[in-house]
Motif scaffolding. Structure first.
Motif, mmCIF file in Angstrom:
data_model
loop_
_atom_site.group_PDB
_atom_site.id
_atom_site.type_symbol
_atom_site.label_atom_id
_atom_site.label_comp_id
_atom_site.label_asym_id
_atom_site.label_seq_id
_atom_site.Cartn_x
_atom_site.Cartn_y
_atom_site.Cartn_z
ATOM 1 N N GLU A 5 43.853 38.800 -26.752
ATOM 2 C CA GLU A 5 44.586 37.546 -26.578
ATOM 3 C C GLU A 5 44.742 36.798 -27.894
ATOM 4 O OE1 GLU A 5 46.102 36.424 -23.975
ATOM 5 O OE2 GLU A 5 45.483 38.000 -22.589
ATOM 6 N N ASP A 6 43.746 36.898 -28.758
ATOM 7 C CA ASP A 6 43.792 36.215 -30.050
ATOM 8 C C ASP A 6 44.063 37.172 -31.210
ATOM 9 O OD1 ASP A 6 43.319 33.776 -28.913
ATOM 10 O OD2 ASP A 6 41.141 33.887 -29.132
ATOM 11 N N PHE A 7 44.461 38.388 -30.890
ATOM 12 C CA PHE A 7 44.760 39.350 -31.944
ATOM 13 C C PHE A 7 46.075 38.946 -32.628
ATOM 14 C CE2 PHE A 7 46.075 43.244 -33.950
ATOM 15 C CZ PHE A 7 44.890 43.868 -34.305
ATOM 16 N N PRO A 8 46.109 38.899 -33.962
ATOM 17 C CA PRO A 8 47.344 38.478 -34.664
ATOM 18 C C PRO A 8 48.502 39.431 -34.379
ATOM 19 C CG PRO A 8 45.448 38.469 -36.138
ATOM 20 C CD PRO A 8 45.006 39.156 -34.889
ATOM 21 N N ARG A 9 49.503 38.933 -33.703
ATOM 22 C CA ARG A 9 50.667 39.766 -33.414
ATOM 23 C C ARG A 9 51.471 40.070 -34.676
ATOM 24 N NH1 ARG A 9 52.425 40.777 -28.333
ATOM 25 N NH2 ARG A 9 51.235 39.852 -26.625
ATOM 26 N N GLU A 10 51.225 39.290 -35.738
ATOM 27 C CA GLU A 10 51.924 39.566 -36.994
ATOM 28 C C GLU A 10 51.580 40.950 -37.518
ATOM 29 O OE1 GLU A 10 50.112 36.972 -36.390
ATOM 30 O OE2 GLU A 10 51.521 35.265 -36.316
ATOM 31 N N LEU A 11 50.331 41.387 -37.289
ATOM 32 C CA LEU A 11 49.941 42.723 -37.743
ATOM 33 C C LEU A 11 50.701 43.801 -36.973
ATOM 34 C CD1 LEU A 11 46.061 42.275 -38.047
ATOM 35 C CD2 LEU A 11 47.758 42.220 -39.871
ATOM 36 N N VAL A 12 50.863 43.588 -35.676
ATOM 37 C CA VAL A 12 51.594 44.561 -34.863
ATOM 38 C C VAL A 12 53.068 44.572 -35.253
ATOM 39 C CG1 VAL A 12 52.213 45.203 -32.512
ATOM 40 C CG2 VAL A 12 49.944 44.263 -32.987
ATOM 41 N N GLU A 13 53.661 43.394 -35.465
ATOM 42 C CA GLU A 13 55.069 43.332 -35.856
ATOM 43 C C GLU A 13 55.281 43.948 -37.232
ATOM 44 O OE1 GLU A 13 57.440 42.465 -33.925
ATOM 45 O OE2 GLU A 13 56.114 41.856 -32.274
ATOM 46 N N ALA A 14 54.321 43.731 -38.147
ATOM 47 C CA ALA A 14 54.443 44.336 -39.481
ATOM 48 C C ALA A 14 54.383 45.855 -39.403
ATOM 49 C CB ALA A 14 53.336 43.803 -40.392
ATOM 50 N N ALA A 15 53.552 46.367 -38.509
ATOM 51 C CA ALA A 15 53.478 47.822 -38.341
ATOM 52 C C ALA A 15 54.787 48.375 -37.795
ATOM 53 C CB ALA A 15 52.309 48.170 -37.416
ATOM 54 N N LYS A 16 55.422 47.644 -36.882
ATOM 55 C CA LYS A 16 56.717 48.093 -36.350
ATOM 56 C C LYS A 16 57.781 48.096 -37.446
ATOM 57 C CE LYS A 16 55.912 46.512 -31.608
ATOM 58 N NZ LYS A 16 56.382 45.600 -30.527
ATOM 59 N N ASP B 201 57.273 48.584 -40.546
ATOM 60 C CA ASP B 201 56.989 49.715 -41.432
ATOM 61 C C ASP B 201 57.303 51.060 -40.795
ATOM 62 O OD1 ASP B 201 56.176 48.022 -43.410
ATOM 63 O OD2 ASP B 201 54.047 48.117 -42.875
ATOM 64 N N GLY B 202 57.767 51.053 -39.563
ATOM 65 C CA GLY B 202 58.174 52.301 -38.917
ATOM 66 C C GLY B 202 57.128 52.917 -38.014
ATOM 67 N N CYS B 203 56.053 52.212 -37.712
ATOM 68 C CA CYS B 203 55.013 52.755 -36.839
ATOM 69 C C CYS B 203 55.430 52.628 -35.377
ATOM 70 C CB CYS B 203 53.689 52.015 -37.056
ATOM 71 S SG CYS B 203 52.936 52.298 -38.674
ATOM 72 N N GLY B 204 55.229 53.679 -34.633
ATOM 73 C CA GLY B 204 55.455 53.631 -33.195
ATOM 74 C C GLY B 204 54.248 53.039 -32.488
ATOM 75 N N PRO B 205 54.279 52.982 -31.159
ATOM 76 C CA PRO B 205 53.143 52.410 -30.414
ATOM 77 C C PRO B 205 51.825 53.123 -30.681
ATOM 78 C CG PRO B 205 55.058 52.621 -29.001
ATOM 79 C CD PRO B 205 55.405 53.338 -30.271
ATOM 80 N N ILE B 206 51.837 54.454 -30.727
ATOM 81 C CA ILE B 206 50.597 55.196 -30.951
ATOM 82 C C ILE B 206 50.080 54.978 -32.364
ATOM 83 C CG2 ILE B 206 49.574 57.501 -31.018
ATOM 84 C CD1 ILE B 206 51.492 58.355 -28.847
ATOM 85 N N ALA B 207 50.974 55.035 -33.352
ATOM 86 C CA ALA B 207 50.544 54.806 -34.738
ATOM 87 C C ALA B 207 50.047 53.389 -34.934
ATOM 88 C CB ALA B 207 51.702 55.112 -35.686
ATOM 89 N N THR B 208 50.703 52.421 -34.307
ATOM 90 C CA THR B 208 50.241 51.036 -34.407
ATOM 91 C C THR B 208 48.850 50.875 -33.816
ATOM 92 O OG1 THR B 208 52.530 50.254 -34.259
ATOM 93 C CG2 THR B 208 50.798 48.660 -33.804
ATOM 94 N N PHE B 209 48.643 51.495 -32.670
ATOM 95 C CA PHE B 209 47.325 51.415 -32.047
ATOM 96 C C PHE B 209 46.266 52.089 -32.909
ATOM 97 C CE2 PHE B 209 44.213 53.687 -29.367
ATOM 98 C CZ PHE B 209 43.520 52.595 -28.868
ATOM 99 N N ARG B 210 46.589 53.239 -33.459
ATOM 100 C CA ARG B 210 45.604 54.012 -34.221
ATOM 101 C C ARG B 210 45.265 53.380 -35.558
ATOM 102 N NH1 ARG B 210 46.427 60.301 -36.277
ATOM 103 N NH2 ARG B 210 44.467 60.463 -37.446
ATOM 104 N N HIS B 211 46.261 52.867 -36.275
ATOM 105 C CA HIS B 211 46.041 52.420 -37.649
ATOM 106 C C HIS B 211 45.855 50.900 -37.781
ATOM 107 C CE1 HIS B 211 46.878 56.408 -39.200
ATOM 108 N NE2 HIS B 211 48.008 56.444 -38.510
ATOM 109 N N VAL B 212 46.281 50.133 -36.774
ATOM 110 C CA VAL B 212 46.208 48.673 -36.890
ATOM 111 C C VAL B 212 45.261 48.067 -35.863
ATOM 112 C CG1 VAL B 212 47.540 46.524 -36.814
ATOM 113 C CG2 VAL B 212 48.539 48.572 -37.837
ATOM 114 N N VAL B 213 45.494 48.364 -34.598
ATOM 115 C CA VAL B 213 44.742 47.699 -33.537
ATOM 116 C C VAL B 213 43.325 48.258 -33.420
ATOM 117 C CG1 VAL B 213 44.673 47.213 -31.068
ATOM 118 C CG2 VAL B 213 46.851 47.168 -32.293
ATOM 119 N N LEU B 214 43.201 49.567 -33.377
ATOM 120 C CA LEU B 214 41.886 50.180 -33.163
ATOM 121 C C LEU B 214 40.880 49.848 -34.257
ATOM 122 C CD1 LEU B 214 40.354 51.962 -31.184
ATOM 123 C CD2 LEU B 214 41.085 53.954 -32.507
ATOM 124 N N PRO B 215 41.216 49.931 -35.553
ATOM 125 C CA PRO B 215 40.211 49.598 -36.574
ATOM 126 C C PRO B 215 39.752 48.143 -36.528
ATOM 127 C CG PRO B 215 42.022 50.846 -37.534
ATOM 128 C CD PRO B 215 42.459 50.449 -36.166
#
Length: 273
Positions: free
Chosen positions: A160-171, A173-187
């Motif tokens: 709920e408080d995770f910065p959505r800016e990080l997810v939008e920046a990953a998109k 940069d060309g990251c799909g949902p799986i890459a975003t989860f693996r490289h941005v959200v999960l760590p």
């Protein structure tokens, strides 16, 4: 700057801690006393004879090592699967849009208030028809499935408080949902994942109802502990030994990972630690 706690709080907490330690001391003393000494009560010290006879009898009479392996296997696999699947499910429910997302989330969360006893008969009938009685899958599937209600809620609450800016920046940069989860959200979500893993491990390690009903030969430690009680004598000394052996591993796990557990319970930010 955190000030020093008042003395009365320290004294009060110390008294509560001593009260909590008394049953543990009783179990340890009971495991080291002969049966005639245990029958008088572990707190009587008129004849205080120490012996390791109960420890030898438990190891010789009951398959503790086999039950320890079964418990570690079931708890380890269930914990690993929960730690892998829960963050992915929470990420999908929070960041992705798909049909019936809200309805599925409500169904999963509502399972949190569903007692285990309600699903016992349907599960037993299903496992019997599928030939899974006395199979490790008969407990692993409910362990993982029934943990989704609280574990997904815990991790999603962190998102709920995770910065959505990080997810939008990953998109961008060309990251799909799986890459975003693996490289941005999960760590950046290790704290709640560790908290989920610790809670799941403690629950599955101490679970009694499901393995008692579905397993016959290779049983975990809580089921073996229930079987140690004799028909005509309670065997308090043997049960105390088995209780100590059963609680050693979860106690060590909690002591080793208590910092991660506290961080996962309190962290409400998406900043990477």
């Amino acid at each position: 700057m955190i000030g020093k706690a008042p003395r009365w709080i320290v004294i009060f907490v110390g008294i509560i801690a001593c009260i909590w330690v008394i049953p543990i001391a009783g179990i340890v003393v009971t495991s080291l006393r002969p049966p005639e000494g245990v029958s008088l009560g572990w707190w009587h010290f008129e004849r205080f004879d120490l012996t390791f006879d109960a420890w030898h009898r438990v190891w010789d009479k009951y398959p503790l090592s086999q039950s320890m392996w079964v418990t570690m296997k079931t708890a380890g696999i269930a914990t690993a699967l929960t730690m892998v699947l829960t963050p992915a499910a929470a990420y999908a429910f929070h960041f992705l849009n798909f049909p019936f997302r809200r309805i599925l989330l409500i169904i999963i969360i509502n399972a949190f208030v569903l007692p285990q006893q309600v699903v016992i008969i349907p599960l037993f009938t299903l496992w019997r028809d599928l030939g899974l009685i006395d199979n490790i899958l008969s407990v692993l599937i409910p362990y993982v499935g029934m943990s989704f209600a609280w574990s997904i809620f815990l991790v999603k609450n962190f998102f709920e408080d995770f910065p959505r800016e990080l997810v939008e920046a990953a998109k961008i940069d060309g990251c799909g949902p799986i890459a975003t989860f693996r490289h941005v959200v999960l760590p950046n979500s290790l704290s709640p994942i560790f908290a989920v893993g610790i809670l799941q491990f403690l629950w599955t390690w101490n679970a009694l109802l499901l393995p008692m009903l579905f397993l016959r030969n290779d049983v975990p430690l809580p089921v073996l502990l229930a079987r140690i009680s004799g028909s005509y004598e309670i065997n308090w000394d043997l049960r105390s030994v088995a209780a100590i052996i059963t609680t050693i591993v979860p106690l060590l796990v909690f002591l080793v990972f208590q910092r991660q557990f506290a961080a996962g319970s309190q962290t409400r930010t998406g900043a990477k630690e």
